[in-house]
Scaffold this active site. Structure first.
Site, short mmCIF file in Angstrom:
data_model
loop_
_atom_site.label_atom_id
_atom_site.label_comp_id
_atom_site.label_asym_id
_atom_site.label_seq_id
_atom_site.Cartn_x
_atom_site.Cartn_y
_atom_site.Cartn_z
N ARG A 138 -0.67 -9.97 10.65
CA ARG A 138 0.55 -9.34 11.18
C ARG A 138 1.73 -10.30 11.08
O ARG A 138 2.88 -9.88 11.20
CB ARG A 138 0.38 -8.93 12.65
CG ARG A 138 -0.68 -7.90 12.99
CD ARG A 138 -0.66 -6.70 12.10
NE ARG A 138 -1.57 -6.88 10.96
CZ ARG A 138 -1.51 -6.19 9.83
NH1 ARG A 138 -0.56 -5.31 9.66
NH2 ARG A 138 -2.38 -6.41 8.86
N LYS B 32 0.83 -1.21 0.00
CA LYS B 32 0.00 0.00 0.00
C LYS B 32 0.86 1.27 0.00
O LYS B 32 0.65 2.17 -0.82
CB LYS B 32 -0.92 -0.02 1.22
CG LYS B 32 -1.60 1.30 1.55
CD LYS B 32 -2.48 1.16 2.75
CE LYS B 32 -1.71 0.87 4.01
NZ LYS B 32 -0.89 2.03 4.45
N THR B 33 1.81 1.34 0.93
CA THR B 33 2.66 2.53 1.03
C THR B 33 3.47 2.71 -0.24
O THR B 33 3.70 3.84 -0.69
CB THR B 33 3.59 2.42 2.26
OG1 THR B 33 2.81 2.21 3.43
CG2 THR B 33 4.42 3.68 2.42
N ASP C 49 -4.59 7.96 2.73
CA ASP C 49 -4.16 6.64 3.20
C ASP C 49 -5.17 6.11 4.22
O ASP C 49 -5.82 6.88 4.93
CB ASP C 49 -2.78 6.78 3.85
CG ASP C 49 -2.13 5.45 4.16
OD1 ASP C 49 -2.60 4.42 3.64
OD2 ASP C 49 -1.16 5.44 4.94
N GLU C 50 -5.31 4.79 4.31
CA GLU C 50 -6.18 4.14 5.31
C GLU C 50 -7.59 4.74 5.29
O GLU C 50 -8.15 5.10 6.34
CB GLU C 50 -5.57 4.26 6.71
CG GLU C 50 -4.16 3.72 6.85
CD GLU C 50 -4.09 2.21 6.87
OE1 GLU C 50 -5.11 1.56 6.53
OE2 GLU C 50 -3.03 1.66 7.20
N GLN D 149 -9.84 -4.35 6.92
CA GLN D 149 -9.05 -3.92 8.08
C GLN D 149 -9.67 -2.70 8.76
O GLN D 149 -8.97 -1.95 9.44
CB GLN D 149 -7.62 -3.62 7.65
CG GLN D 149 -6.89 -4.85 7.10
CD GLN D 149 -5.43 -4.57 6.81
OE1 GLN D 149 -4.62 -4.33 7.70
NE2 GLN D 149 -5.07 -4.60 5.54
#
Length: 744
Positions: free
Chosen positions: A612, A32-33, A224-225, A255
């Protein structure tokens, strides 16, 4: 600029998106980043001026990482001109420019949660309310909820539904507290975190010319997010993107786990309705985890109905199956999990920083901390008292805040008599009472104290040096760099001398913390804003107020096992992850069982926990657990059974060790049925309470033969959970149980 060799096909499509609305669904570990970074770099290489790009994140840490990556692609100069940061920092920056339109001055300070609670406590006292009913935390949460829903004090007071809800909660006067709180904040020229969003919405609503100015300025908007945005953030984003429509949001509905903070998964699910003609890009390749972990996560999240369909896949190795630890008690669960970590670290020569223990609630950390300490395994509990919340640090920060904004009443109250200068609580309360009567600030009263003739001469003599000192700090803050001012304030206020006088280890540590804060100011002065001629204390104070827990965290060089809630773990990754306490009413939580929507969020939280892990995943639950002082017998979490069996390795059952090996017993049973061996009745004798331990065969006059599963408590409160062959599991208070056991 050609990025085709550095991105997969899905990532590249999102990066080179021509324009217009775009929704990038980025599965866990899918880069994503990376996509956000390259998308910004692509825009800049296409000739878009950096100052016309606005990128919003949820943590300063994420913003810094993205800016660093962009700089590596397009150079420091362009990266520095980007408007990139958290929602609160970016909108706080806009509010400082436009503050006068809202009746604030540009040097307003920002209250953290503790400052807000302190003010609420004071207002509750002023209104004569019962502070046991109107608890500061509860009132603060209610006010925060209102602000995030864009409900002003006036609207709150006029809403019959809200007022009725407060009456049912036996807090009918919250609207009065909220009204006074908002008025006091404005008088003191301060905003809290929620105000930074609320006031931005008010600014854009009431001043269309200002809104148009920023709509014109920001040609491209990246978020973002996006699944974590609340209503207030959603509305600002929608307004800012209304002119150019060049909005690109990145997130993952699977998420979305922060509804308790006001986040709305609907924002990402309804993006297609808000922005017709949008383009959809799905990042489905997971680069983080083994195929086993990814497959397990997919099998769980597929049960949610409200989602944007996608299937995560991994090209990594298959990896180990997920280990399920089933312990007899919560204490034994901690022993087995920690022993598993110790075994892996020893056998594979891994340091402890590669391990994380994740739990649903903070209270679960206690037993794991105790077990880790017993085995001398270093650990850190994520989410403890942050550096900037320590008393000595907040004391110096209060002085710095006053230097920037003398109207800041909470800062004034905190340091007016620290270090001690003979100004007592009665004097402070008298100053505040005069301020309320005159409808002005406490500082304004202090500025005119010698003309009021309301204080004894001795009190006035003690107040004047403090007033002159703060006035001097304020003048210096306007002309000098941040570090020069901060060092002067620390010395002149007497904080350094006061801490240096305490030679205890705690005193030395407190002085070191103050020095560390000054180091932070120095680093700020040397790097952050010097190029932009913004090396001013006001800027530093604003930046500190907006730091998150992740930003505050100080690291040492000792590898440690990480303990944290799953909510705190989002965005992080570890080679080995242990998700503990997987029991009904704990995870999923008890309240979620009554709502399909809440249960779906709990499932998303479990999905976050699973993803995670990079290499190895351990899941654990206990057959007995102490909750609210009682032994309970929880059922395993439904989420375990929702994982496809193909990905699981369930611990085989085996007999418990002898009575002397209690805490380290490695017993695991697949269900509630336990094999109870035959007892030789001729050898039965009364057994002392202290001799009753897990694994012991016992006999009860009513229930017959059984096996002890778990024991908890001390003395007369000692209890045992016993599985009886004919009656199943029972919890017995041992002082009344009269159990018999075979004599050795």
């Amino acid at each position: 600029m050609d990025f085709s060799s550095e991105l997969n096909s899905s990532q590249l499509e999102a990066v080179i998106h021509a324009g217009g609305p775009a929704l990038v669904i980025a599965g866990a570990g899918s880069g994503k980043t990376r996509v956000l970074t390259y998308r910004i770099a692509q825009l800049l290489s296409d000739g878009v001026p950096a100052y016309r790009v606005l990128a919003l994140t949820f943590t300063n840490k994420a913003a810094r990482e993205m800016q660093r990556r962009v700089a590596s692609l397009v150079g420091e100069t362009q990266a520095a001109s980007l408007w990139m940061g958290t929602f609160h920092s970016i909108f706080g920056r806009i509010l400082r420019v436009e503050a006068t339109a809202l009746g604030y001055s540009p040097d307003f300070t920002i209250y953290d949660a503790q400052d807000s609670r302190n003010m609420i406590k004071q207002l509750v006292r002023e209104l004569g309310l019962d502070d046991k009913v109107y608890k500061a935390n509860d009132v603060q949460a209610r006010i925060s909820m209102a602000k995030n829903m864009l409900i002003t004090p006036g609207a709150y007071a006029q809403s019959e539904n809200i007022r009725q809800a407060d009456k049912i909660a036996k807090k009918p006067a919250i609207h009065e507290v909220y009204t006074r709180y908002a008025a006091r904040c404005k008088k003191n020229n301060v905003m809290d975190f929620d105000d930074l969003l609320l006031q931005t919405n008010i600014l854009f609503r009431d001043f269309p010319d200002i809104l148009e100015k920023y709509q014109q300025k920001f040609e491209y908007l990246l978020v973002d997010e996006y699944q974590d945005t609340n209503y207030s953030q959603y509305l600002i984003i929608k307004k800012l993107s209304a002119l150019h429509h060049n909005i690109c949001v990145v997130g993952d509905d699977a998420q979305s786990i922060y509804s308790f903070r006001g986040a709305r998964v609907e924002n990402i699910l309804n993006f297609k309705n808000d922005y017709p003609g949008y383009s959809l890009y799905k990042l489905e390749q997971n680069y983080r985890s083994t195929t086993t972990i990814v497959g397990a996560a997919n099998s769980v999240i597929a049960r949610n109905k409200e989602q944007i369909p996608k299937t995560l896949f991994s090209m990594n190795e298959e990896g180990e199956k997920i280990k399920i630890i089933r312990a007899l008690s919560d204490r034994e669960e901690s022993v087995q999990v920690v022993n598993e970590i110790y075994r892996i670290a020893r056998d594979e020569r891994q340091d402890y920083s590669r391990f994380a223990i994740l739990y649903r609630t903070n209270a679960q950390s206690r037993l794991f901390e105790e077990t880790l300490r017993k085995l001398n395994i270093p650990y850190r509990v994520y989410g403890g008292t942050s550096f900037y919340q320590r008393k000595e640090v907040k004391d110096l920060l209060a002085y710095l805040r006053l230097a920037v904004n003398r109207e800041d009443e909470e800062a004034l109250r905190r340091v007016i008599n620290y270090p001690r200068r003979g100004i007592g609580d009665t004097t402070v309360e008298h100053l505040q009472e005069i301020a309320r009567q005159q409808d002005t600030s406490t500082w304004n009263v202090l500025e005119n104290v010698e003309r009021l003739d309301r204080f004894p001469a001795g009190t006035t003599r003690r107040l004047l040096p403090f007033r002159e000192m703060i006035t001097g700090f304020s003048a210096m803050a306007r002309d000098e760099g941040a570090y020069t001012v901060a060092r002067h304030v620390a010395a002149t206020s007497g904080i350094i001398a006061d801490l240096a006088a305490d030679k205890s280890p705690e005193g030395v540590s407190r002085k070191e913390n103050v020095e560390e804060l000054l180091n932070a100011v120095k680093a700020f002065s040397e790097t952050a804003y010097k190029e932009n001629n913004e090396d001013r204390l006001a800027r530093f104070v604003a930046e500190v107020a907006l730091l998150t827990d992740q930003d505050n965290e100080k690291q040492d060089n000792v590898p440690k096992v990480t303990l944290m809630t799953i909510h705190s773990a989002k965005g992080l990754e570890f080679p080995t992850v242990c998700v503990v306490g997987l029991e009904e009413s704990l995870f999923p939580s008890a309240p979620s069982a009554h709502s399909a929507q809440d249960l779906e969020e709990e499932r998303r939280l479990f999905y976050v926990a699973l993803t995670r892990a990079e290499k190895r995943l351990v899941l654990s639950h206990a057959l007995t657990r102490y909750r609210n002082g009682e032994i309970t017998s929880p059922r395993p979490s439904r989420f375990i059974s929702e994982i496809s069996p193909d990905f699981l390795a369930i611990t085989a059952p085996r007999r418990a060790p002898t009575a002397t090996a209690t805490a380290r017993a490695r017993v695991a049973i697949p269900d509630e049925r336990v094999e109870v061996e035959e007892i030789d009745h001729s050898r039965l004798h009364p057994v002392e309470r202290e001799e009753i331990v897990p694994g012991l065969l016992v006999y009860h006059s009513s229930f017959g033969a059984g096996k002890v599963l778990a024991v908890d408590g001390l003395g007369g409160n000692r209890k045992a959970r016993v599985y009886f062959a004919k009656h199943g599991a029972k919890v017995l208070l041992l002082k009344f149980a009269k159990l018999l056991a075979e004599k050795e």
